[in-house]
Each structure stands twice: as C-alpha cells, then as structure tokens.
Design a protein around this motif. Structure first.
Motif, PDB file in Angstrom:
ATOM      1  N   ASN A   1     -11.538   4.404  -0.100  1.00 51.87           N
ATOM      2  CA  ASN A   1     -10.839   5.600   0.347  1.00 51.87           C
ATOM      3  C   ASN A   1     -10.548   5.816   1.709  1.00 51.87           C
ATOM      4  O   ASN A   1     -10.111   6.720   2.106  1.00 51.87           O
ATOM      5  CB  ASN A   1     -10.729   6.805  -0.563  1.00 51.87           C
ATOM      6  N   THR A   2     -11.329   5.023   2.544  1.00 51.91           N
ATOM      7  CA  THR A   2     -11.097   5.310   4.143  1.00 51.91           C
ATOM      8  C   THR A   2     -10.730   3.871   4.762  1.00 51.91           C
ATOM      9  O   THR A   2     -11.005   2.933   4.055  1.00 51.91           O
ATOM     10  CB  THR A   2     -12.383   5.936   4.527  1.00 51.91           C
ATOM     11  N   GLY A   3     -10.633   4.225   5.995  1.00 56.26           N
ATOM     12  CA  GLY A   3     -10.644   2.670   6.864  1.00 56.26           C
ATOM     13  C   GLY A   3      -9.442   2.128   6.515  1.00 56.26           C
ATOM     14  O   GLY A   3      -9.278   0.864   6.668  1.00 56.26           O
ATOM     15  N   PHE A   4      -8.348   2.689   6.232  1.00 60.61           N
ATOM     16  CA  PHE A   4      -6.927   1.818   5.972  1.00 60.61           C
ATOM     17  C   PHE A   4      -6.155   1.702   7.072  1.00 60.61           C
ATOM     18  O   PHE A   4      -5.270   0.602   7.220  1.00 60.61           O
ATOM     19  CB  PHE A   4      -6.017   2.623   4.978  1.00 60.61           C
ATOM     20  N   THR A   5      -6.349   2.558   8.171  1.00 59.91           N
ATOM     21  CA  THR A   5      -5.595   2.163   9.401  1.00 59.91           C
ATOM     22  C   THR A   5      -6.551   1.833  10.634  1.00 59.91           C
ATOM     23  O   THR A   5      -7.601   2.286  10.500  1.00 59.91           O
ATOM     24  CB  THR A   5      -4.709   3.358   9.717  1.00 59.91           C
TER      25      THR A   5
ATOM     26  N   LEU B   1      -2.409   9.925   5.925  1.00 59.63           N
ATOM     27  CA  LEU B   1      -2.918   8.488   5.774  1.00 59.63           C
ATOM     28  C   LEU B   1      -2.920   7.534   6.857  1.00 59.63           C
ATOM     29  O   LEU B   1      -3.859   6.969   7.167  1.00 59.63           O
ATOM     30  CB  LEU B   1      -2.072   7.792   4.563  1.00 59.63           C
ATOM     31  N   LEU B   2      -1.869   7.662   7.933  1.00 61.29           N
ATOM     32  CA  LEU B   2      -1.905   6.615   8.872  1.00 61.29           C
ATOM     33  C   LEU B   2      -2.745   7.406  10.120  1.00 61.29           C
ATOM     34  O   LEU B   2      -3.309   6.482  10.690  1.00 61.29           O
ATOM     35  CB  LEU B   2      -0.533   6.399   9.440  1.00 61.29           C
ATOM     36  N   ASN B   3      -2.650   8.386  10.127  1.00 61.78           N
ATOM     37  CA  ASN B   3      -3.443   9.004  11.117  1.00 61.78           C
ATOM     38  C   ASN B   3      -5.005   8.767  11.096  1.00 61.78           C
ATOM     39  O   ASN B   3      -5.709   8.573  12.075  1.00 61.78           O
ATOM     40  CB  ASN B   3      -3.081  10.464  11.361  1.00 61.78           C
ATOM     41  N   THR B   4      -5.230   9.060   9.907  1.00 63.51           N
ATOM     42  CA  THR B   4      -6.841   9.092   9.536  1.00 63.51           C
ATOM     43  C   THR B   4      -7.486   7.849   9.028  1.00 63.51           C
ATOM     44  O   THR B   4      -8.564   7.594   9.027  1.00 63.51           O
ATOM     45  CB  THR B   4      -7.161  10.268   8.821  1.00 63.51           C
ATOM     46  N   GLY B   5      -6.431   7.131   8.220  1.00 63.12           N
ATOM     47  CA  GLY B   5      -6.815   5.989   7.436  1.00 63.12           C
ATOM     48  C   GLY B   5      -7.503   6.669   6.198  1.00 63.12           C
ATOM     49  O   GLY B   5      -8.265   5.699   5.650  1.00 63.12           O
TER      50      GLY B   5
ATOM     51  N   LEU C   1       0.553  -1.164   0.143  1.00 61.22           N
ATOM     52  CA  LEU C   1      -0.144   0.055  -0.121  1.00 61.22           C
ATOM     53  C   LEU C   1       0.803   1.299  -0.119  1.00 61.22           C
ATOM     54  O   LEU C   1       0.763   2.263  -0.509  1.00 61.22           O
ATOM     55  CB  LEU C   1      -0.883   0.094   1.349  1.00 61.22           C
ATOM     56  N   MET C   2       1.811   1.006   0.749  1.00 63.61           N
ATOM     57  CA  MET C   2       2.623   2.362   0.687  1.00 63.61           C
ATOM     58  C   MET C   2       3.493   2.568  -0.412  1.00 63.61           C
ATOM     59  O   MET C   2       3.664   3.820  -0.932  1.00 63.61           O
ATOM     60  CB  MET C   2       4.002   2.027   1.824  1.00 63.61           C
TER      61      MET C   2
END
Lengths: 310, 1201
Positions: free
Chosen positions: B440-444, B423-427, B367-368
C-alpha cells in the motif's frame, strides 16, 4: 661557491620554419633541463593580455553571465604591447601611471528575424589602445570570406547583450587564457647507429624486410652501395618495431637507437596573441630575468651570511 | 553513422515507445476503462422504512474533461498547459463527473450529474493538449521539444506511477508452498491457483488446495478474508450435472485407458463426489442454497433475498470472475483439478512464481481503474450508510425521489479527485476492501530530470513489489532465464533493491489494452481454431485426457481441445496469422513475407500470445494457452522462414526455440529454430545499451555504469527556462562521444549530451592518483572542462492556509547601508575567495541622466533586491544575505529570505505566480550556483570506473607528447585496470583516438561480431592509428613536464568520454572546530546542515588509545567537545553543592576598571566553607549526569587528590 668543471657549451638554435602561428627550430648543445625550462616558460610564464573582468549590464541571451564572461576571457587578444602594461597582481610600486586596464565595450541587440552571431568582432576597442584587439578582428561588412571572429553567443529577435570587458596582463600559470601558445613541445632527436658489420650479414631481401618493418620511413637501402642508411631519424617513433624485427631475424644489436640528450626539436603553436618567434624570445627574456633575480638574491644572501660572520 | 539529434517536426517514435506502457494504459483508462469500471459497480439498494419502496442508486456515464484554468476572463485561452502547472506548482488535472441514477422499483430512472473533483491527467495522454502537438508547438508552449509524457504533474512535480510485477492473469499455476499447510488440518503444500481479472481490471485469486485425504478445497477471498469450500460442492454449483457425468469429467480418462491399473484420478473423483453427498447435497439447487446460506452474513445482502439468490450472487461476484457462463466456470474448475492431480501425481512440475513467464505488469491506467472502482464503490456505500442512518433518525425526512434530497446525500460522497491526487503525491494507497495488491505504499516516484538517462529509466523500471523487499530469501532477486529479452540483466541497482527493481529491455513493450472488442476477437479465434481442427468444448462432453489430447485455453476460458500431434500445426498457423496481423500495423522489413488473412483470421490481434506447452512428464502442465488481455510483456522476434517480425510474450517464449545471433546452428535436440533475435541488443535496456564496448568489460562494471550514468551531471532539459525543479545540474560544455553505440543515435542522445571527450593518459605520475583519484590538467579546467551549474528553485509562498493577505513581497524600506555612510566590507568566502560584486547605479550616475537608465532603488538591500521585494535578475547573493524581502502588513515588520549554504548564488529567473491577485504573494526564484570542478568532485568514464579529482595539476607540469605537444586533460592510475578488467575503456580510448584522427565517430556497439559485422576494433583501429603516424596499440612516448626527461615506458593515451557525477564536495564537506552545541549536554550537535560535527566514536577512540595519542584524544573528546570548568568541594566531593558567594556590587569606578574585579569566591552549601573548593575541568555531561543522579537521590562524590 664551487664550480664544477663542465665542458663549456654554446647552445645553438637553428630555425626550420617560421609562420605567424607556428614555428619549428632545433635547439642543440644543451641539456634537457634547459629545453624543458624554455618550454615551461613559453607555456605558462610569457605574459599576454586577456579579458579578466566583465561587467554585465544587460544579458537576455540564452547563455548566462558567467558563461559569457568565461568565453570572453578565452578570446586571444593581440598582445604585442603587453610589455607596456602592468599585471593586476604585480603592482608592487605605487606607479600611478601604470597601464593596467584595456576596456572593451559590447552592445549587441538582435532586431531581425534571423539568428545573429555575436563574435569577438562585436567588441568595441578601447580608444586609447586601438592596436589591442581580438585575433582575426575586423569591423568591416562581414561576408562569408571575411574572418568571422570568435563566436560568443547567438541571439534571436529581441535578445540583447551589453557589457564592459576589461582586459589585463597575466600569465598562463594563473589562468590558461593567458597562455600565448596552444601548445609547445620538444622532441628528442633520435640517435640511430646501425651496426653495419652485422647488417652486411643480411641478404638484400632481409635488409628490405627489416627496413619495411618500421611503420615510418626512417631507413632506406642505398641502391648503389646496397647499404642501409638513415633517411629521417626524426621519423622514428620509438615504436621498437625495427629492434623487434632484428631480433626476429636473429641479429640482435643490429641497430642501436637512443634519444640524443643534447638536441631538441621545438615546435611552437601560437594562439595568435603573439607571433611565435616573439614568444620564444619573450620566454628567453623571462628566463634570463629569473636567472638575474636568482643571482641577485644569491649575492645578497652571501652578503648577509658574510655579515653574520659565517 | 546517422547523427544522434532529432530532425523534423515529429517526436521520435523510439522515444514515444519508451513510455508506451504508461500512456497506452492510461488512455485505456480514460476511454473504455472508466466506462467499464462504472458498469461493473453494483447498484445499492435501500428500502424506505415507511413507504416500503425499494430504491436503487448507481452510477452511469462517466466524463473526464480536459485541464482548464479556473479563473479566466472571456475570450482568453482557458486551456491549462503542463508548463503552466509546473511553473505555478499546481496539479495538471481535469474535471471528473458521473451521472447518479436513482430509481424507485417499478418507476422511471432519474439522473443527475455529480462532480467528483479534478482527476490528475497524464501528460501526452488522450486528454492532454500535448497529445497531437509537434515539436515546434511543444517549444512554443515551453515544453521540451521531445516531450514524451507518461507522467503526472502534482503540485508542479512530475511523478510517475511505478509499474509493478504481479501474477499473470488467467493462467492456472501449480505451486508447492509450505504456507499452504498452515491453512488448516489436512492441508498439503500443493495447490493450483488462478488470478481472475474482470474487464474493469479488478481481480481475485482462486486456489484449489489438495488435502491429505485426497480431497480438494477451493479457496476464494471476500473482503480480505479467505474462505474454503469443498470442491465437491462447488463442482455441482455451476451446472446441473449428474454424478456420472461429473465422475467422467473429473477422471477424464481415455476410453482405452479405462480399467487400467492407473486409477489415481478415478479414486479422487469418487472422493469428491462422495464429499458433496456427505453434506447431503445432491442437486445444483441444494449446493447453491448451501453456499448462500453459509455466506449470507459475510456478503451483506438484503434479508429478502433467498439463499439460492445469495448463492448465485456469490458465484457471480467471487468465483472465476473473468467468466460469465457457468459451463466455462465449471470447465475451468475441472482444469484446475486436473492440473492439481497432475502435480500431486508428479505428472507435471510446479510452476515458478518468480519467473517472468508467470508475470504481468500492473500498469498505471489499470491501477487507476482499480483505485477508482474501490473509491466509487466506497462512495456509494457511504451514501447508503448516510441514508440508512437518516432513516433510523427521521424516516420522514428521507425523500428518495426528491432530487434535492438525493443531491444533498450525493454531495456527501468524498472527492475522488483529491484521493487520486493523494495517491500520486505520496504513493500511498488506502483501501478498505483491498484491491488484490500486496502493498500500500511506493506506488509513485518522482521523475527526476537529473539527466536523460535517469529520466527515461523511470519509465522503464519495473518493481517486483514492496513485499519482496523485506523478504530474507534472495530467490526472488535471482536473474532467471525466463527474463531473457524482456528484462535487462545489466540494468539493476546493486544494494538493497538489487534484482527487485529491474528495467525493461529497449524493445520490450507492454500490452496496454486488450483487443478492442473482446467478444468478436474471442469468437474469431474460436472459429479459426475450429477450422484448424480444434474440438470445441461442449458442456455435455468431458475433457479428453492428456497427454493424448491437449487443452486449448483462451484468457482463462477453455475453448476446446486438440490431439497433441496436431497442436504444433495449429500453433504454427497462429504464428503466421500473428505476423500478418503485425504487418498491418507496421511496415514489413525488406525480404519478409506474410500469409494473406482470410475470414475470421483478420480479427486475430497481433498481440495474441500462443503458448504451446508440449507434454513431457515432469514438465509444466501441457496445453495451448492463448492470451489477448492487457498488461502482458511483449517483444518482437523474427520468424526464421518468413523473415517477418512477430510479437511474442513471456510465457510463449519459454517454449519456443529462438536463435540468438551467436547461438550457431544448434538448438535443442529434435527442435529447429523457428525464430531468431533481431540483434544482440535485444537483451539490453536503453541505458545498458549505451555503454560502449560493454562486451569487453567485466560484467559488474557495466552494472555500475548503469548506475553512474544515471547520476551524471548532464543536460537535464532543453526548456530550462520553464522548469522550476528544486535542484538541477547542468554541464556547460557537453560533447557527443567519439565512440558510441548505435543506440546512442537511435535514441537521439545528442539532444541531451552527458559528458566530455577527455584526453586520458594512463600513468602513475604524481602520487596524487592513488586509490582511484584522478588528476585534471588545470588549463583544461580553466578552458571549461566539466564546468557546471547547479540550478536551485525556491518556491516562496507567503499565503497562509486561510488565504489572508498579511504577508507580501516588499523591499525593506530602511535606508541602505551605503547611504548611511557605511561601506560594506567585501566579504570573502571560507577559503578566501572573493565574491562577485553587484554594481549599483546611484541616482547621480551619468547613465541615469544621459541614457535614461533607472537608478537603483534606495532601500536596505538595493544592491540585489528590487522595489518589489524580489531579487534582480543576475544579482549575486552572498551566503547569508537575503534574496527577497517581505512585509508583514499588520506588524509592519520586514523579513528577508536568507540564502543558506556556503556558496554564492546568482539569481537566474524570478517567476511571479498568481494571475488575478493584486498582492504579490507567490514567486519562484531560480538561482544558479557555479559548480566548476574542485578537488573532491567525482568523475567517471562509461565503464564503471569512477574517481575523485585530487589535484588541478599545472599545465607545465603535465607530461606531454613530444611530437604533437598534446598534454592530457586527465590522468588516471594504471592500477584501476588489472583487478577491474574494464578492457572496454581501453578499447574505447584506442578507437576514439583513431576516430578523432580520421574525423569519424566510431560504432562502439557491444557484440558487433555476433551481429555479423566483421570487425576487430584493436586491429582495424590499430591500422588507422598506424596510418596516421601513431603506434598501433595506443601507446606514446611521453616526456615528463617537470624534468623534461622521457619516460622509460610508453604511455597509453587517448580520448575517453568522461562523465561528471553529481556528487560534489560542495554539497558534502563538513568542517567544524567549534560551533553549535546541544543545549542539554553541551556536546556538539550532528548534521551538516546545522554546522555540526562528525562523531568521533568508540572505535575511533580505540584507535587513538592504541596509538597512545593521549593529547589528541583529550583534544577530541574533551576540549573540542563539552569542555567545562566546575567548582568542586574537596571536603565532601560534590560538584553540585559549591555555589558562588554573592559578591557585593562593585562600585561604578571599580566597574570601569574591569581588570581589578576580585575573583568571586565559592562556598560549599553542604560543608558551609569555601576553603577547600577547587576548580576542575570536566565534561559538561558529567555534571549533567550528576544532577540527574541527584534527582534520583543518588549521591556521587569525587575524591580530589
């Protein structure tokens, strides 16, 4: 007040075994209610001493203040002198001289590289009550053989614990730390009646089979008379195995087992706060005082009723 | 049994394996991954308007550093460690830089370094300092001894990149979907599709749609838009082929078959060839030019490129991007056509897109990579846009050879580190072109350290994708047999995420990287296969037909074909090689043997997936599909003959015959078992595998336990002193369970124990154990049963965004209350409990003079706050008291931070944050709140049997065992068992009792008998119980503690491991008689935090009406709500018009005598009189309603009677 006609009985106590922290006795010729009352009082109403208030000055150990205070509270204190004290909750008269607090001090710091165990032996006794101390208390050099006391917390280099602990009188009803016993229980003596007439219809082999069906050695076959005898009625666990076996053999009613309602085997396990026989005696004392109180209040209630002209 | 605690200096392998997919993929990103990303970004090109020189810009040489502190004095350790980040609430990140290369056409390359901000670093990845630390070093650094890493630290919070399911790469799937018919006229619902992935992990999907007229349209995506190209044209674009050749390739007929009645493919081949001709396109050049001409505008290419060049570019960038050779691309397209025709003709079935064999995972590192590529490309594009814009304005200022100018332009590129942090903070991910991910949401997610179960579950969880959560159909949530061994069937939540949020089994791995050098591996595989009889694919030859031949495909590239009857031979050999390759990585188990590898065989990776799909009409399309790429599921099974372990993938598993331990000798007809499972535990996740005797339970109960295990108050961490988590629960007296599964020891669960062995009696005793309530013995609680603590950390940051220094920590310097001669009232809690006292040291104290103890400071809150404005360690803070105080330097005012809630907190730790600043502005204050069991707290056994504590029952009243004197700690109601059928709990009780009597821990693993351990717990442990003098079925005669009489029935007693759940009344109770109200309506507010009430709603109202409880109804809806008294004019019926008549000010004397103030009179402003004004009680909202209606010119009058 009417009194029902009941056969007058004198309860009997026969002591089987007495050790410092264990005793076993048989209470007979009384009712389960009395036996249970005795048990309940021993469990929760015989007063002892226990640490009740802790003032922490320094605590850099891994355990937090509340945790250490809780552990301190649970250390059994030798409470022979508990009767000299007044509990924190039962100061009804303004007795200025009432003894309430026994103050222990503790100040342990680890300076070595090894882990230092802080135990109940690190409590410094109250100079006014040198005979009140934790169980298994010793202050001498602690080698492996010596009693180590109750472990409270372990320290590493630089950690420091300094506190003041105040012990008070209390009862087990308020907090389990004041219970003088680890456990106390009574057992009903089983009343085992063998129907010998029916038993005699069994062959010897069947008798042996039947005897062996009991998981615990309750019966034996007398080799001389070839009769089944009860060796140890107490060993019977109400497991119903022998009754089931009798049924399987087609001899229902071979044996009739009921708990006796007037004979109780008591086992008392002490914590070390008091000798077990003392606990029993103290419990009876507490019970008697309760009865006294009841009698007195009944009398005064009667008097009050008379006054009202009822 | 071995003990469940860790020994030695090494972090246990088992724990590291749990986070393997995260760390391995991120390591790949740090090393080769970022390199590949940068390589695959196409240079941008600008033409200078005045000089007409063409300039190119691109990136090279990415360097990711290691986390360092930004302000360090020389000589000190500049390394920034994860603990420091957690404690200071900052991000664990390292520098990221790239070379920007620029070149004028025909001249030398110039380069300069540009920093792109700081990139968050995964803990225990290659660039983390903890990577090589042993347990001792970890502890020294304030980390967990068993730190496994796998997460990022963002602003002090640990966050995990979630693993998402996506379609398996490089496998052609045949689908039928109704949605395809909506693509346009003539479209059918059938298509074949493939997801192609470049080495930089960017992906694109290609689909071949079958049309109603027998033609095929190929679809591909450019910048989120879908385009269709007739397959007939595309077929000619890759290579120079004659129509005859093409016909043979498409129809792929057996020479013997030619001329038969079956002409399905031939007909369609002819159609396709005619299709190209229809457009007037015959040669390859024509076709490519046609493509270039058509897609020129979409692709945004310089105008000087010819159509042919654009067409070539299109083929390179958007079609079969995982392949480079045109011949390979053509072959793949042909294969897709064949599979499509097979689907249409019913020769093969459609593939299930929801089945795990067609899935792979989106791993954090990958993903990164995608995210970096997108952002770097966007950075270059923005630079180009800036340059072009400036060229338009002022061409002479644009000096593309001047380093300073380029630097100026390059500096305008966005900070990529910040974007990754966001990205990491919000996902949330914001993409411009879309990176082929449907959400586009909920990644973290936050890796909560509530307890170890929950913590490790975060690393094992796999989400199906946010898109599917909204889907109304439940097909995607279904547990399919394909998931066997990879996904745990037990461990999924119930409720909305059921079946979408799954967990990997304990043994499941995910390939984090492909082979080290893909080219060498591919070549080796090709050589080995050729040696085994494969006919390599040659551009000139057409593919032979199925079912006689079977195609061999490696990572989406057709290698060749083999006669179908030789296929299983090849596969068997490949499996032997795989096992041997695995044996080189890990020691072979005793008794296993593997073949020796020769020549190119040595380069075949152990993770090679060999999926052999044999031909059967109506089955999936046949072939041998080989995979080496990353992101595939893998798990070990044992080969039956060699006894050696082999890693298998999810696609191959579906076509292998693997014996389950209880499966007997059978298997499918005509197929013998070639492999077997390592044990019955293979199907369970770590958490599910920790439930004892789960095979005795009704299955949903095991699911509930998986949930409740994760909500248990346990041991969240060992390094509690270094963890500033906002909320943490901990129990004081945890124990190791008497009955445990072998997983418990394997995963070293004793390091983080979660519960207590409680003596549980199953009886209906007091009436307080109805409906899942349970009773605790008061003495047990007194002695510490389930005692716990809640740790709360408040990060107080007084700095503002501007960085000014107005606010600092400082004590409130006013005199303390006790010095002002006012003694503080000992405050009491809501239920009369006494609060703990802080004992102060007055300056007059003896210890100050004799023992040099520092006297308490003499400010306002000296009992709890020190001279620095921060609280004393160990100070008890009462609800509503301040626990720190601040000074505003400008206004010279003091403020205190008030403790919210209704509980007393004790200050556990104060961490001052900030190295250089002299002013005290940031601190983390950790408080501890005692949470010993109270009525209403929730407990559960490990069998999905939860209950609420209903009473602390007095010890003397508890039933007891007459012989041993044992009184149970806990009583539950027998009604909890019949309908729930949690026999496992009963077995656990029985077995633990025997274990306790023997002084042994008991192996309570599920399915022991299938695993070959001959055991019958009920018999074996029954014997043990009998030997110890107890009844064999666990029952005991018990005596009532209240009456002293024996119970008629035997009572089932024994130790059961109980968990205390984190749901506690102290966090939930909501009481109110009166309190805050809404300003507008004067009705009570809602919300526990605000002191609001619980709504007494319509249905509740109905209930009271039905009962005729009028008074109660009036009390609830009026008296306790917005009771109001209003003046109402009986004449005109208005309550708005009466106003108070101004009453002359009473004299001073009268004012002193308040009681005799005359009642004020009201008059009606409409009627002008006050005689008929009455006072009535009504809800305030009614008056508000009237006022609102009056505004709208509606009059409402009341009739008074």
């Amino acid at each position: 007040m009417s009194s029902r006609a009941a056969p007058k009985r004198t309860p009997q106590v026969s002591v089987r075994k007495i050790e410092p922290d264990f005793c076993e006795f048989v209470l007979s010729d009384t009712d389960p209610s009395v036996a249970n009352a005795l048990r309940r009082v021993m469990l929760s109403e015989v007063p002892t001493l226990a640490i009740d208030l802790v003032e922490i000055e320094v605590n850099t150990t891994v355990l937090n203040d509340e945790f250490i205070a809780h552990r301190l509270g649970l250390i059994p204190l030798v409470s022979q002198r508990v009767w000299d004290f007044t509990g924190a909750y039962d100061t009804n008269d303004d007795d200025e001289n009432a003894l309430m607090d026994i103050v222990f001090q503790m100040d342990v710091k680890c300076t070595g590289d090894d882990t230092l165990d802080v135990t109940s032996n690190d409590l410094q006794l109250d100079p006014s009550f040198p005979d009140i101390h934790p169980v298994a208390y010793s202050t001498g050099p602690q080698d492996a053989q010596a009693e180590k006391g109750v472990l409270l917390v372990k320290l590493r280099k630089g950690q420091h614990l300094k506190l003041k602990a105040i012990a008070r009188k209390g009862i087990g009803k308020d907090h389990a730390k004041w219970q003088p016993v680890a456990t106390v229980a009574f057992q009903y003596m089983p009343d085992i009646r063998i129907n010998h007439a029916l038993m005699d219809t069994l062959s010897e082999e069947q008798k042996l089979q039947w005897i062996q069906s009991s998981p615990n050695p309750v019966f034996r076959l007398n080799p001389v008379t070839a009769q089944v005898e009860v060796v140890d009625a107490e060993a019977y666990r109400y497991d119903g195995e022998v009754i089931a076996k009798a049924k399987a053999l087609g001899k229902e009613g071979l044996v009739n087992i009921t708990p006796r309602q007037d004979m109780f085997i008591f086992r008392v396990e002490g914590t070390g706060a008091m000798a077990t026989q003392q606990i029993v005696v103290a419990a009876i004392d507490v019970l008697l005082r309760k009865l006294d109180t009841l009698q007195q209040s009944l009398a005064s209630a009667d008097a009050a009723m008379d006054m009202d002209g009822l | 049994m071995q003990k469940g605690s860790v020994e030695g200096l090494e972090t246990p392998r088992e724990l590291l394996d749990l986070v393997q997919p995260h760390i391995e993929s991120y390591d790949y990103f740090l090393g080769e991954g970022i390199q590949r990303v940068v390589e695959h970004i196409d240079p941008i090109e600008v033409e200078h308007p005045s000089t007409r020189n063409r300039h190119r810009f691109w990136f090279e040489n990415p360097i990711i550093g290691r986390p360092v502190k930004d302000l360090v004095s020389a000589g000190t350790d500049e390394r920034l460690f994860p603990t420091e980040c957690r404690e200071a609430g900052v991000t664990y990140k390292a520098s990221f830089q790239l070379d920007i290369c620029f070149q004028q056409e025909g001249q030398g390359i110039k380069r300069m370094v540009r920093r792109f901000g700081l990139l968050p670093v995964m803990v225990r990845s290659l660039h983390c300092y903890l990577r090589r630390f042993d347990r001792k070093q970890m502890v020294k650094k304030g980390e967990e001894a068993n730190e496994m890493g796998g997460y990022f630290i963002c602003n002090g919070i640990e966050r995990v990149l979630r693993m998402l399911i996506q379609q398996r790469r490089h496998y052609v799937m045949a689908l039928r979907r109704g949605a395809y018919e909506n693509r346009g006229k003539n479209f059918t619902n059938m298509a074949t599709l493939i997801r192609c992935v470049r080495p930089d992990e960017s992906s694109a999907q290609i689909r071949c749609h079958y049309m109603k007229d027998g033609l095929v349209n190929v679809s591909f995506i450019i910048r989120r838009a879908e385009f269709f190209v007739p397959a007939g044209i595309l077929l000619k674009c890759f290579m120079e082929v004659t129509d005859r050749e093409l016909f043979d390739k498409i129809s792929a007929l057996d020479p013997e078959e030619r001329g038969r009645a079956e002409t399905f493919r031939e007909d369609r081949a002819e159609l396709l060839i005619r299709q190209a001709a229809h457009f007037g396109l015959h040669t390859r050049a024509q076709c490519v030019e046609y493509l270039g001409h058509t897609f020129r505008t979409v692709m945004d290419v310089p105008s000087r490129r010819t159509d042919y060049q654009v067409g070539e570019e299109l083929l390179r960038l958007y079609l079969f991007i995982h392949l480079t050779h045109p011949a390979d691309k053509l072959n793949l397209l042909l294969f897709m056509l064949h599979k499509l025709y097979a689907l249409v003709s019913g020769q093969c079935c459609e593939d299930n897109p929801d089945a795990l064999n067609h899935h792979e995972l989106l791993l954090p590192g990958h993903l990164m990579m995608r995210f970096m590529k997108e952002n770097l490309e966007a950075g270059l594009a923005s630079m180009k846009a800036n340059i072009v814009a400036e060229m338009g304005r002022n061409p002479d200022a644009v000096m593309l050879l001047d380093e300073k100018y380029v630097k100026k332009m390059a500096d305008k590129m966005p900070d990529i580190g910040r974007k990754v942090e966001y990205l990491l903070n919000t996902g949330n991910m914001t993409t411009r072109f879309g990176i082929d991910i449907s959400q586009n949401t909920g990644f973290t997610v936050v890796a909560e350290k509530l307890n170890f179960f929950r913590y490790l579950s975060h690393f094992r969880s796999v989400h199906r994708g946010a898109y599917f959560a909204e889907l109304r159909t439940t097909t995607v949530r279904k547990l399919l047999p394909e998931s066997w061994g990879f996904m745990c069937p037990v461990h999924t939540p119930d409720g909305s995420p059921c079946g979408l949020l799954n967990h990997l089994t304990a043994a499941c791995k995910v390939a984090g990287t492909g082979p080290e050098s893909p080219e060498d591996t591919d070549a080796a595989i090709a050589m080995v296969l050729a040696g085994l009889g494969m006919t390599p694919a040659v551009p000139a030859l057409s593919m032979p037909p199925i079912p006689l031949y079977c195609v061999i495909m490696l990572d989406g590239r057709i290698l060749g074909h083999v006669r179908s009857d030789r296929a299983s031979h090849i596969v068997a050999r490949l499996r032997g090689i795989k096992a041997a390759a695995l044996a080189r990585l890990q020691p072979l188990p005793a008794g296993a043997k593997v073949t020796t590898l020769q020549g190119p065989e040595r380069f075949i990776p152990a993770g090679l997936e060999v999926a052999h799909l044999p031909y059967e009409r109506g089955s999936p399309y046949p072939g041998i599909y080989l995979f080496t790429a990353a992101a595939r599921f893998q798990r070990p099974v044992r080969q039956v003959i060699s006894r050696a372990p082999e890693l298998i993938g999810s696609l191959e598993q579906a076509h292998m015959s693997i014996r389950c331990p209880d499966g007997g000798a059978g298997g499918s007809r005509g197929q013998r078992f070639t492999h077997e499972e390592f044990g019955t535990g293979a199907m369970l996740s770590v958490v599910a595998g920790l439930t004892p005797y789960s095979d005795y339970n009704q299955s949903p109960r095991n699911m509930y336990q998986c949930q409740m295990g994760k909500q248990t108050m346990g041991t969240p961490a060992q390094a509690m002193a270094h963890r500033p988590d906002g909320k943490m629960y901990r129990i004081h007296t945890p124990q190791t369970p008497l009955a445990r599964t072998h997983r418990y020891d394997a995963y070293k669960m004793d390091e983080y124990p979660n519960g207590t062995n409680a003596i549980v009696a199953v009886l209906s005793y007091t009436g307080y154990d109805m409906e899942d309530a349970m009773i605790l013995c008061k003495s047990a609680v007194d002695r510490g049963f389930a005692h716990g603590t809640l740790y709360k950390t408040d990060l107080v940051d007084l700095r503002t965004d501007k960085g000014d220094k107005e606010q600092v920590f400082a004590p409130d310097s006013r005199k303390p209350r006790f010095m002002r001669g006012r003694e503080q009232e000992p405050q009491k809690g809501a239920f009369g409990e006494e609060y703990p006292q802080n004992i102060q040291t007055p300056p007059t104290s003896q210890s100050v003079s004799s023992r040099r103890v520092r006297a308490s400071p003499s400010h306002q809150d000296a009992d709890r706050i020190d001279i620095d404005g921060l609280p004393h360690i160990g100070a008890a803070i009462w609800p509503g008291q301040s626990y720190y105080s601040t000074l505003d330097r400008i206004t010279k005012t003091h403020k205190g931070g008030k403790l919210k809630g209704e509980e007393v907190a004790v200050i556990d730790q104060v961490t001052v944050i900030g190295a250089k600043e002299r002013d005290l502005q940031k601190a983390a204050i950790k408080m501890r709140i005692s949470r010993n069991p109270v009525i209403g707290d929730k407990f559960s056994s490990r069998h999905g049997q939860k209950g609420v504590l209903s009473q602390h029952w007095p010890d003397a009243d508890m039933p007891f065992c007459p012989r041993t004197g044992i009184r149970p700690d806990l009583i539950i109601n027998p009604h909890a068992f019949p309908s729930r059928m949690t026999i496992g709990m009963l077995v656990e009780s029985l077995v633990s009792k025997a274990g306790a009597l023997q002084g042994k821990f008991v192996d309570a693993s599920p399915f022991q008998r299938s695993d070959g351990i001959e055991t019958d717990p009920i018999k074996d442990f029954g014997d043990a119980l009998e030997e110890a003098g107890f009844a064999r079925h666990g029952g005991e005669t018990m005596v009532s503690g209240i009456t002293g009489e024996e119970f008629a029935a035997d009572i089932f007693v024994g130790p059961v491991y109980y968990q205390r759940l984190r749901h506690m009344v102290s966090d939930k109770f909501q009481v109110r008689s009166t309190g805050p109200v809404n300003k507008l309506t004067r009705q009570p507010v809602k919300g526990r935090k605000l002191g609001g009430g619980i709504r007494f709603g319509e249905m509740e109202r109905d209930a009271l009406l039905a009962h005729g409880a009028a008074y109660l109804l009036h009390d609830r809806l009026h008296t306790c709500s917005d009771y109001d008294v209003a003046d109402c004019c009986a004449n005109c019926g208005s309550i708005l018009s009466p106003t108070q008549r101004p009453v002359p000010l009473p004299s001073f004397a009268a004012r002193l005598n308040l009681g005799s103030t005359p009642a004020s009179k009201a008059t009606c402003r409409i009627c002008g009189e006050g005689a008929r004004i009455e006072r009535i009680a009504l809800p305030y909202v009614f008056r508000y309603l009237l006022a609102e209606l009056a505004v709208m010119n509606i009059k409402l009058s009341l009739t008074m009677q």
